[in-house]
Design an enzyme around this catalytic site. Structure first.
Site, PDB file in Angstrom:
ATOM      1  N   MET A 157       2.836  57.957 -17.582  1.00  0.00           N
ATOM      2  CA  MET A 157       2.065  59.463 -17.769  1.00  0.00           C
ATOM      3  C   MET A 157       1.375  59.277 -19.196  1.00  0.00           C
ATOM      4  O   MET A 157       1.963  58.971 -20.201  1.00  0.00           O
ATOM      5  CB  MET A 157       2.795  60.563 -17.582  1.00  0.00           C
ATOM      6  N   SER A 158       0.304  59.657 -19.386  1.00  0.00           N
ATOM      7  CA  SER A 158      -0.580  59.637 -20.668  1.00  0.00           C
ATOM      8  C   SER A 158      -1.748  60.602 -20.187  1.00  0.00           C
ATOM      9  O   SER A 158      -2.339  60.658 -19.408  1.00  0.00           O
ATOM     10  CB  SER A 158      -1.161  58.124 -20.878  1.00  0.00           C
ATOM     11  N   GLY A 187      -1.217  67.689 -27.000  1.00  0.00           N
ATOM     12  CA  GLY A 187      -1.537  68.631 -25.858  1.00  0.00           C
ATOM     13  C   GLY A 187      -1.999  67.748 -24.614  1.00  0.00           C
ATOM     14  O   GLY A 187      -1.422  66.698 -24.838  1.00  0.00           O
ATOM     15  N   GLY A 203       8.673  59.991 -27.370  1.00  0.00           N
ATOM     16  CA  GLY A 203       8.651  59.282 -26.080  1.00  0.00           C
ATOM     17  C   GLY A 203       8.640  57.489 -26.496  1.00  0.00           C
ATOM     18  O   GLY A 203       7.952  57.217 -27.505  1.00  0.00           O
ATOM     19  N   GLU A 204       9.364  57.021 -25.666  1.00  0.00           N
ATOM     20  CA  GLU A 204       9.479  55.732 -25.810  1.00  0.00           C
ATOM     21  C   GLU A 204       8.235  54.818 -25.303  1.00  0.00           C
ATOM     22  O   GLU A 204       7.714  53.738 -25.385  1.00  0.00           O
ATOM     23  CB  GLU A 204      10.470  54.827 -24.855  1.00  0.00           C
ATOM     24  N   HIS A 264       5.493  64.781 -21.588  1.00  0.00           N
ATOM     25  CA  HIS A 264       5.761  65.717 -22.852  1.00  0.00           C
ATOM     26  C   HIS A 264       6.603  66.697 -22.394  1.00  0.00           C
ATOM     27  O   HIS A 264       7.452  66.909 -23.223  1.00  0.00           O
ATOM     28  CB  HIS A 264       4.508  66.442 -23.061  1.00  0.00           C
ATOM     29  N   GLN A 316      -5.439  60.221 -36.842  1.00  0.00           N
ATOM     30  CA  GLN A 316      -4.788  59.041 -36.238  1.00  0.00           C
ATOM     31  C   GLN A 316      -5.829  58.400 -35.274  1.00  0.00           C
ATOM     32  O   GLN A 316      -5.594  57.442 -34.552  1.00  0.00           O
ATOM     33  CB  GLN A 316      -3.573  59.399 -35.619  1.00  0.00           C
TER      34      GLN A 316
HETATM   35  P1  AMP Z   1       0.697  62.746 -27.388  1.00  0.00           P
HETATM   36  O1  AMP Z   1       0.400  64.010 -27.001  1.00  0.00           O
HETATM   37  O2  AMP Z   1       0.116  61.337 -26.640  1.00  0.00           O
HETATM   38  O3  AMP Z   1       0.693  62.139 -28.774  1.00  0.00           O
HETATM   39  O4  AMP Z   1       2.113  62.083 -26.915  1.00  0.00           O
HETATM   40  C1  AMP Z   1       3.236  63.209 -27.684  1.00  0.00           C
HETATM   41  C2  AMP Z   1       4.630  62.677 -27.343  1.00  0.00           C
HETATM   42  O5  AMP Z   1       4.845  62.399 -26.003  1.00  0.00           O
HETATM   43  C3  AMP Z   1       4.723  61.191 -27.936  1.00  0.00           C
HETATM   44  O6  AMP Z   1       6.083  61.225 -28.694  1.00  0.00           O
HETATM   45  C4  AMP Z   1       4.820  60.393 -27.031  1.00  0.00           C
HETATM   46  O7  AMP Z   1       5.600  59.072 -26.856  1.00  0.00           O
HETATM   47  C5  AMP Z   1       5.505  61.584 -25.667  1.00  0.00           C
HETATM   48  N1  AMP Z   1       4.951  60.734 -24.700  1.00  0.00           N
HETATM   49  C6  AMP Z   1       3.677  60.706 -24.205  1.00  0.00           C
HETATM   50  N2  AMP Z   1       3.611  60.137 -22.894  1.00  0.00           N
HETATM   51  C7  AMP Z   1       4.933  60.157 -22.440  1.00  0.00           C
HETATM   52  C8  AMP Z   1       5.568  59.568 -21.157  1.00  0.00           C
HETATM   53  N3  AMP Z   1       4.676  59.124 -20.099  1.00  0.00           N
HETATM   54  N4  AMP Z   1       6.923  59.717 -21.220  1.00  0.00           N
HETATM   55  C9  AMP Z   1       7.517  60.091 -22.147  1.00  0.00           C
HETATM   56  N5  AMP Z   1       6.920  60.548 -23.314  1.00  0.00           N
HETATM   57  C10 AMP Z   1       5.785  60.429 -23.409  1.00  0.00           C
END
Ligand code: AMP
Length: 296
Positions: free
Chosen positions: A186-187, A33, A149-150, A39, A63
């Site tokens: 992005m994060s 989320g 995501g990479e 995302h 995690q």
């Molecule tokens: P998360 O919600 O942070 O666990 O991320 C969920 C998915 O989104 C994972 O596969 C991440 O690698 C991907 N993701 C997060 N940030 C990015 C980004 N800036 N660009 C592409 N994919 C992303």
């Protein structure tokens, strides 16, 4: 149209069974989320490649190795649903903690080797948590394809290994990192950066891309690494957890670039841990010749 938010496995199974019977392919996008354009890019790709798409939103306690990080993790389900609406995905799977891990839950999926390094070395138990929840998400959604995501490159490789080893018939698709205009990946954690730290944070991308370019030109990694670390610390980063050159496939450490080499970094700024990674362009890598031997 609002996207249905599913909370029970029975609801999810009813839906996926009907899709399967109709011969439709299913794509899944696992997330925790606090959705951003990174995302959404995964969901868009899934929509383009699958008949049906499920976005999962679950802040997975297993995690998080740091309770404070788990407590502070943003939870924004309502606005996440609003962001997903224009994409017209078929369902949001947002199970509760009890639905995911009912009393008595006792199974852990653990991938060896790949998880010993990088984030695995600094976040004990993190990848066990990831592999366990992703195994469950793959089995729950019956997905044909899953989009990752990479940005979290080690996670992508761990999930690929896990699906392969366990014969889970879900194809894992890696998607390019989406960045802010200044290069910062992005994060969801970027929301926690104070303004000054947010500006400085973009240096991580610049340092990595400069280092990748210099490696391509034949620069020595040991010297480059030291200069890159100094630059990060001088810009306002508080700590560098790792800054490594590694092979893409098995993440083994490299002392010089080879085809498929990648730079990986994790650093702290303003109390926030940021990670990023970039490929070292391979095509122009200088052919390294053996040192000239002056005597026999
Ligand atoms: P998360 O919600 O942070 O666990 O991320 C969920 C998915 O989104 C994972 O596969 C991440 O690698 C991907 N993701 C997060 N940030 C990015 C980004 N800036 N660009 C592409 N994919 C992303």
């Amino acid at each position: 149209m609002t996207t249905p938010i599913l909370r029970s496995l029975t609801e999810l199974r009813t839906l996926t069974r009907a899709w399967r019977l109709a011969g439709q392919s299913i794509g899944v996008v696992p997330t925790m989320g606090a959705l951003h354009d990174g995302h959404l890019s995964l969901a868009e790709r899934a929509k383009a490649e699958c008949d049906r798409v499920i976005v999962t939103i679950f802040v997975n306690p297993k995690q998080f190795n740091n309770p404070d990080d788990l407590a502070k993790y943003p939870r924004t389900e309502e606005s996440d649903a609003v962001k997903l609406a224009p994409l017209a995905v078929d369902a949001i799977w947002a199970p509760s903690g009890d639905q995911m891990y009912p009393a008595g839950f006792a199974t852990t999926v653990s991938v060896a080797g790949l998880t010993d390094v990088l984030c695995g070395a600094h976040r004990p138990g993190h990848f066990d948590g990831v592999a366990t929840v992703v195994t469950k998400l793959f089995l729950q959604t019956q997905a044909d394809r899953a989009y990752f995501g990479e940005k979290d490159f080690q996670q992508l490789q761990v999930v690929r290994r896990m699906a392969l080893d366990l014969d889970i018939p879900t194809h894992v698709v890696g998607c390019a990192t989406v960045r802010e205009a200044d290069g910062l990946a992005m994060s969801s954690r970027n929301l926690r950066l104070q303004p000054q730290a947010r500006v400085a944070a973009a240096t991580l991308y610049r340092v990595l891309s400069d280092a990748a370019g210099q490696l391509e030109q034949g620069a020595d990694w040991t010297a480059l690494r030291e200069a890159a670390a100094d630059r990060l610390l001088a810009t306002g980063f508080d700590e560098i957890e790792y800054l490594d050159l590694r092979a893409t496939d098995d993440l083994r450490a490299l002392t010089a670039p080879e085809a498929g080499a990648r730079l990986f970094a994790a650093c702290w700024i303003g109390g926030v841990r940021l990670i990023d990674n970039l490929p070292v362009p391979g095509q122009a890598l200088r052919k390294r010749t053996d040192p000239v031997r002056l005597s026999a």
